[in-house]
Write a protein that holds these residues in place. Sequence first.
Motif, short mmCIF file in Angstrom:
data_model
loop_
_atom_site.label_atom_id
_atom_site.label_comp_id
_atom_site.label_asym_id
_atom_site.label_seq_id
_atom_site.Cartn_x
_atom_site.Cartn_y
_atom_site.Cartn_z
N GLU A 174 9.95 -0.75 -5.64
CA GLU A 174 11.39 -0.98 -5.95
C GLU A 174 11.82 0.20 -6.97
N ASN A 175 10.85 0.57 -7.69
CA ASN A 175 11.27 1.34 -8.79
C ASN A 175 10.84 3.11 -8.51
N VAL A 176 10.15 3.00 -7.66
CA VAL A 176 9.73 4.72 -7.35
C VAL A 176 10.56 5.35 -6.21
N THR A 177 11.10 6.38 -6.38
CA THR A 177 11.83 7.10 -5.36
C THR A 177 11.20 8.31 -4.91
N ASP A 178 10.33 8.46 -4.23
CA ASP A 178 9.61 9.81 -3.73
C ASP A 178 9.73 9.94 -1.98
N PRO A 179 10.36 11.14 -1.94
CA PRO A 179 10.41 11.00 -0.24
C PRO A 179 9.13 11.17 0.26
N HIS A 180 8.16 11.71 -0.43
CA HIS A 180 6.71 11.88 0.10
C HIS A 180 5.75 10.67 -0.14
N VAL A 181 6.30 9.57 -0.40
CA VAL A 181 5.70 8.29 -0.49
C VAL A 181 6.16 7.19 0.49
N ARG A 182 5.43 6.61 1.19
CA ARG A 182 5.91 5.14 1.76
C ARG A 182 5.23 4.14 1.44
N PHE A 183 6.00 2.98 1.39
CA PHE A 183 5.34 1.79 0.91
C PHE A 183 5.08 0.77 1.91
N VAL A 184 3.96 0.02 2.32
CA VAL A 184 3.87 -0.76 3.50
C VAL A 184 3.09 -1.92 3.09
N ARG A 185 3.70 -3.15 3.49
CA ARG A 185 3.52 -4.49 2.76
C ARG A 185 2.16 -4.85 3.50
N VAL A 186 1.32 -5.28 2.34
CA VAL A 186 -0.13 -5.59 2.74
C VAL A 186 -0.12 -7.26 3.27
N LEU A 187 -0.64 -7.66 4.67
CA LEU A 187 -0.51 -8.96 4.94
C LEU A 187 -1.82 -9.87 4.59
N MET A 202 0.76 -1.23 -0.10
CA MET A 202 -0.01 0.04 -0.13
C MET A 202 0.91 1.24 -0.05
N ALA A 203 0.66 2.02 -0.92
CA ALA A 203 1.47 3.23 -0.96
C ALA A 203 0.71 4.33 -0.29
N VAL A 204 1.16 5.03 0.69
CA VAL A 204 0.65 6.01 1.57
C VAL A 204 1.34 7.23 1.66
N PRO A 205 0.78 8.48 1.91
CA PRO A 205 1.70 9.73 1.98
C PRO A 205 2.58 9.37 3.17
N ALA A 206 3.85 10.29 3.08
CA ALA A 206 4.74 10.00 4.03
C ALA A 206 4.34 10.45 5.43
N SER A 207 3.25 11.44 5.54
CA SER A 207 2.85 12.10 6.62
C SER A 207 1.26 11.16 7.05
N HIS A 208 1.19 9.88 6.53
CA HIS A 208 0.04 9.22 6.90
C HIS A 208 0.33 8.48 8.22
N ARG A 209 -0.64 8.22 8.98
CA ARG A 209 -0.79 7.77 10.33
C ARG A 209 0.05 6.32 10.21
N LEU A 210 0.28 5.68 9.17
CA LEU A 210 0.51 4.31 9.04
C LEU A 210 1.82 4.30 8.19
N ALA A 211 2.46 5.38 8.07
CA ALA A 211 3.56 5.57 7.32
C ALA A 211 4.83 4.80 7.60
N THR A 212 4.82 4.70 9.19
CA THR A 212 6.23 4.22 9.67
C THR A 212 6.05 2.61 9.76
N ARG A 213 4.99 1.94 9.54
CA ARG A 213 4.72 0.61 9.74
C ARG A 213 5.41 -0.20 8.70
N GLU A 214 5.83 -1.37 8.85
CA GLU A 214 6.23 -2.30 7.91
C GLU A 214 5.07 -3.17 7.21
N ASP A 215 3.95 -3.15 8.00
CA ASP A 215 3.05 -4.11 7.32
C ASP A 215 1.66 -3.72 7.75
N ILE A 216 0.50 -3.98 7.18
CA ILE A 216 -0.77 -3.69 7.57
C ILE A 216 -1.52 -4.55 7.01
#
Length: 270
Positions: free
Chosen positions: A223-236, A142-156
């Motif tokens: 793996e191919n998108v580098t944007d400091p304003h986007v975080r990627f969190v694995r979907v369980l 799941m791509a979420v904004p860097a400011s999102h409440r779940l952005a620091t999680r590894e998975d959701i």
Amino acid sequence: MAQPPVSRIVRQLERDLGIDLFIRSTRSVQLTAAGVALTASAREILSAAERARASALAAGRGEMGTVKLAYAGASTHVLVGVLAREVRKVHPGIEVRLNSQDFALPALARVLRGEVDISLGRWDFVPAGVKSRIIVEEHLVMAVPASHRLATREDIRVEELAGEPFVALPPHEGSVLGDRLRRLSLGAGFDPDIVQRAPDSWTAMALVGAEVGCSLTVSSVAENVTDPHVRFVRVLDETLPIYLRMAWRGDSDNPALPPVLSLAEQVWPG
């Protein structure tokens, strides 16, 4: 050729041109200025004819030609670049013509119609007459904004995003990501609130970075998108496996296709 036939051909050519090509005497034969000019052009014609013959033979052997490849940009452009470079190195007479921003089902349809030779995409099935090979097995993120409440999680789990706005790709038939988003959200007890459709993954990630919403995507995009304003969190959440495949027509008559398919097995071992 014997001398008499050569002489007759030269005389006929001089009559056709209306000029003398040779200065003839009892002791020698020399080219006129017109003859010298014609000789240079004639050599170019013979050389061009030989090159044309060599090109035709090379194309028939699959050493020259064009292979058209359709793919979607953000998730596969690195893979496509690897193959294109290797083809140029190993088969310099073959051009790989790239068609980006082709989503999975439209790209597969283009293979069936013979508009492209190879398509890359994620399909849960391929129709009869189309051969395919798995290149990469992917997982959902799941791509979420860097400011999102779940952005620091590894998975959701998707249920944690109930009520969130989503950015999604066009809802074309056979869309793997669209299918997975519907399955997962309905399984979690909510309908996804899709606030904006993006024409491609690059745009979708830009919209996520702009805090428009979250977006379900695949690990290769992460793996191919580098944007400091986007975080990627694995979907369980468990779902159907996702495979990136290459597809081509089994009855293709393009002689340049088999060498490229063979090389693809080396650079994309699967």
